[in-house]
Design an enzyme around this catalytic site. Structure first.
Site, PDB file in Angstrom:
ATOM      1  N   ASP A   1       0.825  -1.217   0.000  1.00  0.00           N
ATOM      2  CA  ASP A   1       0.000   0.000   0.000  1.00  0.00           C
ATOM      3  C   ASP A   1       0.857   1.264   0.000  1.00  0.00           C
ATOM      4  O   ASP A   1       0.357   2.349   0.307  1.00  0.00           O
ATOM      5  CB  ASP A   1      -0.912   0.023   1.237  1.00  0.00           C
ATOM      6  CG  ASP A   1      -2.144  -0.863   1.071  1.00  0.00           C
ATOM      7  OD1 ASP A   1      -2.300  -1.465   0.001  1.00  0.00           O
ATOM      8  OD2 ASP A   1      -2.944  -0.948   2.021  1.00  0.00           O
TER       9      ASP A   1
ATOM     10  N   ASP B   1      -6.467  -8.124  13.820  1.00  0.00           N
ATOM     11  CA  ASP B   1      -6.063  -9.472  14.192  1.00  0.00           C
ATOM     12  C   ASP B   1      -6.838  -9.981  15.404  1.00  0.00           C
ATOM     13  O   ASP B   1      -7.331 -11.110  15.426  1.00  0.00           O
ATOM     14  CB  ASP B   1      -4.555  -9.523  14.451  1.00  0.00           C
ATOM     15  CG  ASP B   1      -4.064  -8.370  15.334  1.00  0.00           C
ATOM     16  OD1 ASP B   1      -4.884  -7.534  15.771  1.00  0.00           O
ATOM     17  OD2 ASP B   1      -2.851  -8.305  15.590  1.00  0.00           O
TER      18      ASP B   1
END
Length: 489
Positions: free
Chosen positions: A92, A240
């Site tokens: 990114d 996560d």
């Protein structure tokens, strides 16, 4: 007013004491696990090529000037059948490193390695968005993830993938190692804290059949587990932890491998440590709001699971408790002097202070496990005091994170800069530590003088019960203030 302050102070101590009892239970689980011989698990037979599954490795990176090449090179060295391995570089990046990373990938493609470069035009969903987009194109049945600062050993896949023979296992997580632990006091205390999490907490929760978490990297997911749990979602800063809880609520099991170490680089500048702590602590609070009330209403979970999940998801909120305790401690000192008839309340406070000794014992077990024959009692005490002092010094930064998380205030995913600090060449870390000046720095600086006054008060009132606490607070806030205001390394 005086009585209200004392009751509030006792209540805050009680919260810390309850948390310490939960940690004591995790220590009990760890000791019990350490004494028992675990049953031989089901494993894929890697001598049979037909049993070796197809694996996709995802490398989410963003403006990683110093470590992207190191990461890609290391991953391409992993020992695994080439026809069974796919690598995705999920980049990114918005700086010049994007084209450089693309060239690295193309070079390995020419060597016959199945590696692809995926570059998004936006950062929607941040890391979770990148992982989700990569997952849509991933060919593997299992998805290994490594952040830019991790360097898995060549046999890493051979030590992790075989456990997926058990179809109920959705995640295999390994322990983080530390490439630059000895770099500075900042890295030493970070390693000390992370070792506690990866040794005592992860083992204790896993052995006790409580909810544990994938740590964002250095682990493998079963692709069907990710999809069954609702895929990656970017509405919290700790995607996560979020996916971990949603997967376990669906009944998936997590396998934690204490003895498989995956080395990584620790943040070396205070701005990086602050932003990482902010993201982790805010994300935990966001996940409490998102997932805990769903969990607590699950009839198949026992109260032990729910209590451990409560303190797991709220552990970052203890920074707010610690900050409040610190601020109230000086008024408490003067109230104690003025109202000797309330001695019974101070006896309660002294009893609740036993939580400190529980923490010392728990961290001591972790330290001894990690250091082995090199373990030194005095070195441990120095590390313990340094860690807790600096952790308390970070309480303003982390309390802000926790409050924003619980109140639903959204913010960007701020990456933790990595500098390849294990190399001897000098890195201009200052150029990449762009933390803007904020009111938190002023408050932390003022608290230095506040706790100097607390130390003065101990001698004035001839009451030294809180002197060690105030000395640690002075060091912690002094260290954080100096590093934040005057030092860039």
């Amino acid at each position: 007013m005086h009585l209200a302050i004392l009751i509030t102070y006792i209540f805050l101590l009680l919260i810390i004491f309850c948390y310490s009892l939960v940690q004591l239970n995790l220590l009990y689980n760890y000791v019990k696990w350490n004494k028992l011989k675990s049953a031989s698990p089901q494993l894929f037979n890697f001598e049979n090529l037909d049993e070796i599954p197809l694996v996709s490795i995802q490398l989410p990176i963003y403006n990683e000037k110093y470590v992207a090449k190191r990461l890609i090179q290391q991953i391409c060295k992993l020992e695994y059948p080439t026809e069974k391995l796919e690598i995705q570089v999920l980049d990114d990046s918005t700086d010049a490193s994007a084209e450089v990373n693309r060239s690295y990938v193309e070079a390995f493609q020419q060597k016959g390695i199945d590696i692809s470069y995926i570059h998004r035009e936006n950062r929607n969903g941040f890391k979770a968005g990148a992982l989700k987009e990569g997952l849509a194109a991933a060919k593997g049945e299992f998805i290994a993830i490594f952040d830019a600062d991790f360097l898995p050993k060549k046999d890493w896949l051979h030590k992790t993938i075989p456990y997926f023979k058990d179809e109920k296992i959705g995640v295999v997580q390994t322990r983080w190692g530390h490439l630059n632990k000895e770099h500075s006091l900042i890295t030493k205390v970070q390693a000390f804290a992370l070792d506690f999490h990866f040794v005592l907490e992860q083992v204790g929760r896993s052995f006790g059949n409580h909810f544990i978490n994938f740590n964002g990297t250095a682990g493998v997911w079963r692709k069907s587990c990710i999809l069954d749990a609702g895929n990656w979602q970017g509405d919290t800063l700790t995607e996560d932890l979020d996916l971990s809880y949603r997967a376990q609520l669906k009944g998936w099991k997590f396998k934690y491998l204490l003895d498989v170490e995956t080395p990584a680089e620790l943040p070396i500048v205070i701005s990086a440590a602050r932003s990482q702590q902010f993201r982790w602590n805010k994300g935990a609070a966001e996940n409490f709001q998102k997932n805990y009330f769903t969990l607590v209403n699950q009839p198949h979970l026992n109260w032990s699971n729910k209590i451990h999940a409560f303190f797991h998801l709220l552990n970052s909120s203890l920074f707010a408790v610690v900050l409040a305790l610190a601020i109230l401690s000086i008024p408490v000192l003067y109230i104690k002097d003025q109202f000797p008839e309330w001695d019974w309340l101070f006896y309660i406070m002294a009893f609740l202070g036993l939580s400190t000794f529980i923490f010392i014992i728990a961290y001591g077990f972790t330290y001894r496990k990690m250091e082995g024959k090199k373990a030194s009692f005095w070195k441990f005490i120095g590390l313990f005091l340094s860690f807790f002092s600096i952790a308390m010094g970070m309480s303003v930064n982390n309390t802000k994170a926790v409050l924003e998380g619980h109140l639903g205030k959204k913010s960007s995913f701020v990456r933790t800069p990595k500098f390849n600090s294990v190399q001897k060449k000098k890195i201009n870390a200052k150029a990449f530590s762009k933390a803007s000046f904020s009111w938190e720095y002023i408050l932390e600086f003022l608290l230095v003088f506040y706790f100097i006054f607390g130390i003065y008060s101990a001698f004035k009132l001839n009451d030294f019960g809180l002197l060690p606490f105030h000395l640690m607070l002075l060091f912690g806030f002094g260290f954080i203030s100096y590093k934040s205001l005057f030092s860039k390394s």
